[in-house]
Design an enzyme around this catalytic site. Structure first.
Site, PDB file in Angstrom:
ATOM      1  N   ASN A 123       0.795  -1.231   0.000  1.00 49.12           N
ATOM      2  CA  ASN A 123       0.000   0.000   0.000  1.00 49.12           C
ATOM      3  C   ASN A 123       0.825   1.276   0.000  1.00 49.12           C
ATOM      4  OD1 ASN A 123      -2.365  -1.411  -0.013  1.00 49.12           O
ATOM      5  ND2 ASN A 123      -2.685  -1.311   2.194  1.00 49.12           N
ATOM      6  N   LYS A 175       7.727 -17.191 -34.812  1.00 42.51           N
ATOM      7  CA  LYS A 175       6.879 -16.101 -35.295  1.00 42.51           C
ATOM      8  C   LYS A 175       6.096 -16.575 -36.518  1.00 42.51           C
ATOM      9  CE  LYS A 175       8.865 -13.170 -32.384  1.00 42.51           C
ATOM     10  NZ  LYS A 175       8.179 -12.471 -31.292  1.00 42.51           N
ATOM     11  N   LYS A 201      11.256 -21.390 -28.963  1.00 38.19           N
ATOM     12  CA  LYS A 201      10.497 -20.869 -27.831  1.00 38.19           C
ATOM     13  C   LYS A 201       9.077 -20.484 -28.220  1.00 38.19           C
ATOM     14  CE  LYS A 201      10.431 -16.654 -25.008  1.00 38.19           C
ATOM     15  NZ  LYS A 201       9.280 -16.075 -25.755  1.00 38.19           N
ATOM     16  N   ASP A 203       6.139 -17.878 -27.654  1.00 39.55           N
ATOM     17  CA  ASP A 203       6.096 -16.499 -27.185  1.00 39.55           C
ATOM     18  C   ASP A 203       5.235 -16.423 -25.931  1.00 39.55           C
ATOM     19  OD1 ASP A 203       6.900 -13.834 -27.307  1.00 39.55           O
ATOM     20  OD2 ASP A 203       6.591 -13.755 -29.467  1.00 39.55           O
ATOM     21  N   GLU A 204       5.312 -15.285 -25.250  1.00 41.62           N
ATOM     22  CA  GLU A 204       4.705 -15.196 -23.924  1.00 41.62           C
ATOM     23  C   GLU A 204       3.194 -15.378 -23.929  1.00 41.62           C
ATOM     24  OE1 GLU A 204       4.899 -10.975 -25.538  1.00 41.62           O
ATOM     25  OE2 GLU A 204       6.191 -12.742 -25.536  1.00 41.62           O
ATOM     26  N   HIS A 294       9.695 -15.975 -18.759  1.00 36.75           N
ATOM     27  CA  HIS A 294       9.467 -14.749 -19.530  1.00 36.75           C
ATOM     28  C   HIS A 294       8.995 -13.650 -18.586  1.00 36.75           C
ATOM     29  CE1 HIS A 294       8.086 -11.954 -22.603  1.00 36.75           C
ATOM     30  NE2 HIS A 294       8.728 -12.684 -23.505  1.00 36.75           N
ATOM     31  N   ARG A 295       9.382 -12.410 -18.887  1.00 35.13           N
ATOM     32  CA  ARG A 295       9.076 -11.297 -17.986  1.00 35.13           C
ATOM     33  C   ARG A 295       7.949 -10.401 -18.505  1.00 35.13           C
ATOM     34  NH1 ARG A 295      14.033  -6.897 -18.593  1.00 35.13           N
ATOM     35  NH2 ARG A 295      14.070  -6.799 -20.871  1.00 35.13           N
ATOM     36  N   HIS A 327      14.507 -13.569 -19.154  1.00 34.53           N
ATOM     37  CA  HIS A 327      14.747 -12.502 -20.127  1.00 34.53           C
ATOM     38  C   HIS A 327      15.307 -11.274 -19.409  1.00 34.53           C
ATOM     39  CE1 HIS A 327      12.577 -14.062 -23.800  1.00 34.53           C
ATOM     40  NE2 HIS A 327      12.351 -14.991 -22.883  1.00 34.53           N
TER      41      HIS A 327
END
EC number: 4.1.1.39
Length: 475
Positions: A123, A175, A201, A203-204, A294-295, A327
């Protein structure tokens, strides 16, 4: 220590509101070796003294509240309260300070990143007396870090399992990240792995959508891995994203990955949450799976200089929660990352002991006491011309991931992978021969092009591609 006369049982209770600094600002306090230390970048509202704001941060993130309460007399406040023990102005800023706060170790549950962050970045970040607040760094004492398991396996165990040494690992994010069928996705994985990459990999945001359900993706990727391993004689892997809407579903996906024998899975640790991440890390440790992290969502938290949490804190807490890869930015690619700052938190991810170094943004000496290291992953807008800089910046213990820099090759995925592998091995050889990659890197790549047509084609495609924007988050 400041006297707490009004909160000690023998003195009686006095209702009312008092300044935080009377209790929580203690510049004479001697830090204990078991204290958890925090460095906050603090911007007070106009007219609010820095000492009052620093004390408020210490109070509201530990035992304090806005008024005196009678139950203070039922506890040993001096034992449990956080203390603002130092303030320093931020150079070049008119109303900004670094507030150093010490927290007694007993305030935190053992082995719980969730509890640690709930207290320290809870908080208090909405406190009205503060215009902005950012957690710059944490010192995790050995007495607390030893209550965490850390990465499921660590860098050395991963090297041994892969039987790959003396160079960075190479990867590729498939991709387009969304829209492929599972079979076409698996085909792309196979082509990249047989071309020379160590990993591919998810992707996220690849989870289990209608166009590609997770089980189908796992099976086609496993087929691609085994076929590429047979052809190349190398251990291969694909980061299968086990992130899900519930922990039960996450475990189901991780369990299936273990059953089909793949070496590594993946988790989005910030969107998935630290509790889920720690649980998954424990599962991976028990079942022989490496864990890639992954971030996704990190820049929402860490990109603004004055408010939020610096990524070095997110990296430290991930190492404690558990992850074999994380990452970390690229310095040279399309994503935010200043060189010295990035090198600072990369060391905090993988080294056993890191000295305080303010030139790299490291506010405290950190001793991990043998906790396994997390391998940094450089990913985002990188290609073969970046290979010398990446090799020089990250060294061997890193994973360099080329998504568009593999799949965008004019001859296809396998030639794109081969181009990256050749570029990497050329840079490693040049470095080992004593050449300075920061000055001669371009020459190294051009020389390698003479005996690799795949690399020559890649160099021609991306020779003009640069991402030169001013870094927002600077020291």
């Amino acid at each position: 220590m400041s006297p707490q006369t009004e909160t000690k049982t023998g003195a009686g209770f006095k209702a009312g509101v008092k300044d935080y600094r009377l209790t929580y600002y203690t510049p004479d306090y001697q830090v204990s070796e078991t204290d958890i230390l925090a460095a906050f970048r603090m911007t007070p509202q106009p007219g609010v003294p820095a000492e009052e704001c620093g004390a408020a941060v210490a109070a509201e993130s530990s035992t304090g509240t806005w008024t005196t309460v009678w139950t203070d007399g039922l506890t040993q406040l001096d034992r449990y309260k956080g203390r603002c023990y130092d303030l320093e102005p931020v150079p070049g800023e008119s109303n900004q300070y670094i507030a150093y706060v010490a927290y007694p170790i007993d305030l935190f549950e053992e082995g719980s990143v969730t509890n640690l962050l709930t207290s320290i970045v809870g908080n208090v970040f909405g406190f009205k007396a503060l215009r902005a607040l950012r957690l710059e760094d944490l010192r995790i004492p050995p007495a607390y870090s030893k209550t965490f398991w850390g990465p499921p396996h660590g860098i050395q165990v991963e090297r041994d399992r892969l039987n790959k040494y003396g160079r960075p690992l190479l990867g590729c994010t498939i991709k387009p990240k969304l829209g492929l069928s599972a079979k076409n996705y698996g085909r792309a994985v196979y082509e990249c792995l047989r071309g020379g990459l160590d990993f591919t990999k998810d992707d996220e945001n690849v989870n289990s959508q209608s166009f590609m359900r997770w089980r189908d993706r796992f099976l086609f990727c496993a087929e691609a891995i085994y076929k590429a391993q047979t052809e190349t004689g190398e251990v291969k892997g694909h980061y299968l994203n086990a992130t899900a809407g519930t922990c039960e579903e996450m475990y189901k996906r991780a369990s299936f990955a273990a059953q089909i024998g793949v070496p590594i899975i993946m988790h989005d640790y910030l969107t998935g949450g630290f509790t889920a991440n720690t649980s998954l890390a424990m599962y991976c440790r028990d079942n022989g799976l490496l864990l890639h992290i992954h971030r996704a969502m990190h820049a929402v938290i860490d990109r603004q200089r004055n408010h939020g949490i610096h990524f070095r804190v997110l990296a430290k807490t991930l190492r404690m929660s558990g992850g074999d890869h994380l990452h970390s930015g690229t310095v040279v690619g399309k994503l935010e990352g200043e060189r010295e700052v990035t090198l600072g938190f990369v060391d905090l991810m993988r080294d056993a002991y890191v000295e305080k170094d303010r030139s790299r943004g490291i506010y405290f000496t950190q001793d991990w006491c043998g906790m396994g290291g997390t391998m940094p992953v450089a990913s985002g807008g990188i290609h073969v011309w970046h290979m010398p800089a990446l090799t020089e910046i990250f060294g061997d213990d890193a994973c360099l991931q080329f998504g568009g820099g593999t799949l965008g090759h004019p001859w296809g995925n396998a030639p794109g992978a081969a181009a990256n592998r050749v570029a990497s091995e050329a840079c490693v050889q040049a470095r080992n021969e004593g050449r300075d990659l920061s000055r001669e890197g371009g020459d190294v790549i051009r020389e390698a092009c003479k005996w690799s047509p795949e690399l020559a084609a890649a160099c021609e495609v991306w020779k003009e591609i640069k991402f030169e924007f001013e870094t927002i988050d600077k020291l």
